[in-house]
Design a protein around this motif. Structure first.
Motif, short mmCIF file in Angstrom:
data_model
loop_
_atom_site.label_atom_id
_atom_site.label_comp_id
_atom_site.label_asym_id
_atom_site.label_seq_id
_atom_site.Cartn_x
_atom_site.Cartn_y
_atom_site.Cartn_z
N ALA A 192 38.52 40.62 40.82
CA ALA A 192 38.89 39.42 41.56
C ALA A 192 37.68 38.72 42.17
CB ALA A 192 39.89 39.78 42.66
N ASP A 193 36.59 39.46 42.40
CA ASP A 193 35.41 38.85 43.01
C ASP A 193 34.38 38.40 41.98
OD1 ASP A 193 34.85 41.46 42.21
OD2 ASP A 193 33.26 41.69 43.70
N VAL A 218 44.40 42.39 38.06
CA VAL A 218 43.33 41.74 38.84
C VAL A 218 42.87 42.76 39.88
CG1 VAL A 218 42.71 39.75 40.23
CG2 VAL A 218 44.46 39.52 38.45
N ASN A 219 41.72 43.35 39.63
CA ASN A 219 41.23 44.48 40.43
C ASN A 219 40.32 44.01 41.56
OD1 ASN A 219 40.88 47.16 41.11
ND2 ASN A 219 39.24 47.52 39.64
N LYS A 220 40.04 44.92 42.47
CA LYS A 220 39.11 44.71 43.59
C LYS A 220 39.59 43.62 44.54
CE LYS A 220 35.14 46.28 40.84
NZ LYS A 220 33.72 46.12 40.49
N ILE A 221 40.92 43.54 44.75
CA ILE A 221 41.43 42.50 45.67
C ILE A 221 41.06 42.80 47.11
CG2 ILE A 221 43.35 41.85 44.15
CD1 ILE A 221 45.15 43.59 45.96
N ASP A 222 40.60 44.05 47.38
CA ASP A 222 40.23 44.42 48.74
C ASP A 222 38.81 44.01 49.08
OD1 ASP A 222 39.57 46.33 46.71
OD2 ASP A 222 38.89 47.70 48.29
N ARG A 232 43.45 33.83 37.73
CA ARG A 232 44.61 33.28 37.01
C ARG A 232 44.27 31.94 36.39
NH1 ARG A 232 46.57 36.77 40.64
NH2 ARG A 232 48.68 37.65 40.41
N ALA A 233 43.58 31.10 37.15
CA ALA A 233 43.22 29.77 36.65
C ALA A 233 42.25 29.87 35.48
CB ALA A 233 42.61 28.94 37.79
N GLN A 234 41.26 30.77 35.60
CA GLN A 234 40.28 30.93 34.51
C GLN A 234 40.95 31.40 33.23
OE1 GLN A 234 37.49 33.65 36.38
NE2 GLN A 234 35.98 32.03 36.64
N ASP A 253 48.09 42.21 41.01
CA ASP A 253 46.93 42.36 41.88
C ASP A 253 46.84 43.83 42.32
OD1 ASP A 253 46.50 39.67 41.65
OD2 ASP A 253 47.51 39.15 43.54
N ILE A 254 45.68 44.44 42.09
CA ILE A 254 45.53 45.87 42.40
C ILE A 254 44.18 46.13 43.05
CG2 ILE A 254 46.95 46.56 40.41
CD1 ILE A 254 44.28 47.47 39.08
N SER A 255 44.07 47.30 43.62
CA SER A 255 42.79 47.83 44.06
C SER A 255 42.75 49.28 43.61
CB SER A 255 42.61 47.74 45.57
OG SER A 255 41.48 48.49 45.98
#
Length: 613
Positions: A192-193, A218-222, A232-234, A253-255
């Motif tokens: 995500a970052d 979508v990883n690393k949401i933390d 999502r847009a990309q 969305d996951i971590s």
């Protein structure tokens, strides 16, 4: 139709008859099919300007050329077709579920985790399996393919999911592509970052080519700076539109680090499989499937991780996997516990094979060891002939002499040994893609799984300059001493980056040096002195730079070069010999050239090696 004659040899015309030949056939094979002495075909090839022996493995184009000359239509049988025909000769149908629909039962989905390097693929599997795999990997890079089965609960029902872990480094593209072909669903991990990266798009291409649905994790949401909506847009630009945007792709969305959202990810995988795929297989037929990974274990011999795709694999059955065969002595699950049978979509570690198969080889159960051995031997011979055909080079009479002189061309010979077959294949693929121009190239003369053996060292010693690359392996016994004694270079690596960089550096070192001319100085001739037994000496004044004894020189008159490749043979200041004379000073210069005149210019230079980029 009259038989064509080639140097007095008459061969009947084929009249357009079709001849099927396997890849890597020889003139003797062709002669057997058409009832002609192979020696006659050798003469035909000489007539066509090709130097080929009767038993030499030849390329497809040479077979086509010979067929056209004799009026035969040559069909080269692909390895896949040849393998299918081989299995049909044993009444085996590979890749098909036997029986009617009522015999088919639901099977778990096979999921491949893909994505860009360092986006958390292994961390995700680590979290799902609750094992610490990252710590065991060199540099944190996944180097092998593995497969694991996990359970989750969806709507109160326990559902199983099989995960395949493919490496994230770009050099392992071939392994990742093969993983996609064996998979039902692709989990695309995107940080995500960090967003979409080159290997993210590469993974999307592999998944689409395999026709596999995609679930995006979508990883690393933390992490600070995480922006799941930007991901999502990309991805909409690549045809992956989230369900909340009106699309059909599930985004979760996951971590992996904090173990957030994992249950929802597993549920999304099951729901995607139920909605888009009809995953069924016949568990009662003889097992068939795919070798995901294989390696040589010191205590257990050849072991292979196989994925059962249809049927049920049982201990004691005879199997053939690529060119390896054997009886299943034992099967282990992902926890290392023994199992007696493996139903469809179950990955297991199989013990009992005669040798190490290649990652991606299909496996099947046959009725007994004799059939398994025959299939394996024929596959091995086919692969050997095909390999020889790929490496054989066409040599015509016209360029025969120039090819003999081709020893001037530099070549780096490699023998690659690794701990698992997938790493060997991926490393070979990466090294062969190194491009430093046409002057040098790489040729892999041997590859294999397991420790570096005496045979590997003898092979390297037989080809002077051959280098052995050990990827996570070492020489067995006293073979290191043998290699030192025979002067064989062995390089050890545990991370693929380092191997690629060092081999590329070695290739650049083999390049013939490029030189550029660097001007040293110029001197104008003021007077010409005639010296007995020596010749004319130029009384000169140095106009620029420095004039050095033994440097190269050229003579220039009115801006035109009169003579090249001269040498400053003597250099004097008054009556004393000088090593060099700087700008503004007078000197006497002898360049071994008599036709020198007043106002001529002597230009000196040297050739300096030009650094490679």
């Amino acid at each position: 139709m009259q038989a064509p004659s080639f140097g007095g040899v008459k061969i009947p015309s084929g009249n357009g008859q079709t001849i099927r030949l396997p890849r890597g056939s020889s003139l003797a094979d062709f002669g057997d099919r058409i009832g002609v002495n192979p020696a006659s075909l050798v003469q035909v090839m000489m007539h066509l300007g090709e130097m080929v022996t009767a038993t030499q493995t030849v390329s497809d184009e040479i077979l086509q050329l010979l067929g056209a000359e004799l009026n035969y239509e040559i069909q080269i049988v692909s390895p896949e077709d040849e393998d299918r025909e081989l299995l049909e000769s044993f009444n085996i149908e590979y890749g098909e579920d036997e029986g009617d629909d009522e015999l088919l039962v639901a099977r778990p989905p096979v999921v491949t985790v893909m994505g860009h390097v360092d986006h958390g693929k292994t961390k995700l599997l680590d979290a799902i399996r609750s094992t610490n795999m990252v710590a065991k990997e060199a540099g944190g890079i996944t180097q092998h393919i593995g497969a694991y089965q996990v359970s989750t609960e969806v709507d109160g029902v326990e559902r199983k999911i099989t995960f395949m872990d493919t490496p994230g480094h770009e050099a392992f593209t071939a392994m990742r592509a093969r993983g996609a072909q064996a998979t039902d669903i692709v989990v695309l991990v995107v940080a995500a970052d960090d967003g979409v990266k080159p290997q993210t798009t590469e993974a999307i291409d592999h998944a689409k080519a395999a026709g596999a649905p995609i679930v995006v994790a979508v990883n690393k949401i933390d992490k600070e700076g995480a922006d799941p909506q930007r991901v999502r847009a990309q991805l909409t630009e690549y045809g992956l539109v989230a369900e909340e945007y009106g699309g059909d792709v599930q985004f979760v969305d996951i971590s992996a680090l904090q173990r957030l959202g994992l249950d929802r990810l597993l549920e999304s995988i099951v729901l995607t499989a139920d909605a888009e795929l009809d995953l069924r297989a016949n568990p009662d037929q003889d097992a068939q499937g795919l070798a995901i990974e294989a390696h040589l274990d010191r205590g257990r011999g050849s072991v292979a991780t196989v994925l059962v795709q249809r049927g049920t694999l049982r201990v004691g059955e005879s199997i053939v996997c690529g060119d390896a065969y054997g009886r299943v002595r034992a099967m282990l699950d992902e926890k290392g516990e023994q199992v007696d049978e493996a139903p469809p979509s179950r990955p297991v570690l199989v013990l009992g094979l005669t040798n190490v198969p290649s990652a991606g080889d299909n496996f099947l159960v046959v009725k007994d060891d004799r059939v398994a051995r025959q299939i394996a031997q024929q596959r091995e011979a086919r692969e050997r002939f095909a390999q020889q055909a790929r490496t054989s080079r066409r040599v015509s009479l016209e360029d025969w002499e120039s090819r003999l002189k081709e020893g001037e061309r530099e070549e780096l010979l490699l023998i690659i040994k690794g701990d698992v077959s997938g790493s060997v294949e991926a490393l070979e693929d990466a090294l062969l893609k190194i491009d430093v121009g046409d002057e040098v190239n790489i040729r892999v003369i041997g590859r294999g799984v397991g420790a570096i053996t005496q045979n590997d060292i003898n092979l390297a010693a037989g080809d002077p300059g051959a280098v052995i690359i050990g990827f996570n392996v070492r020489p067995e016994g006293k073979n290191q001493e043998l290699a030192d004694r025979m002067g064989v270079d062995i390089r050890y690596y545990s991370v693929i980056y380092q191997a690629i960089e060092e081999v590329e550096a070695a290739l650049k070192g083999m390049l013939k040096p490029e030189y550029q001319e660097v001007q040293l100085g110029t001197a104008e001739i003021r007077e010409v002195f005639r010296v007995p037994r020596i010749g004319n000496i130029a009384g000169s004044i140095v106009r620029s730079g420095t004039i050095r004894r033994n440097s190269k020189a050229r003579l220039i008159r009115d801006g035109v070069v009169i003579s090249e490749n001269l040498t400053v043979e003597s250099l004097r200041r008054f009556k004393d010999d000088a090593t060099e004379v700087r700008e503004g000073f007078e000197c006497g210069i002898g360049i071994g050239y008599s036709d020198i005149r007043v106002e001529d210019v002597i230009e000196t230079y040297e050739m300096q090696e030009k650094p490679r980029d």
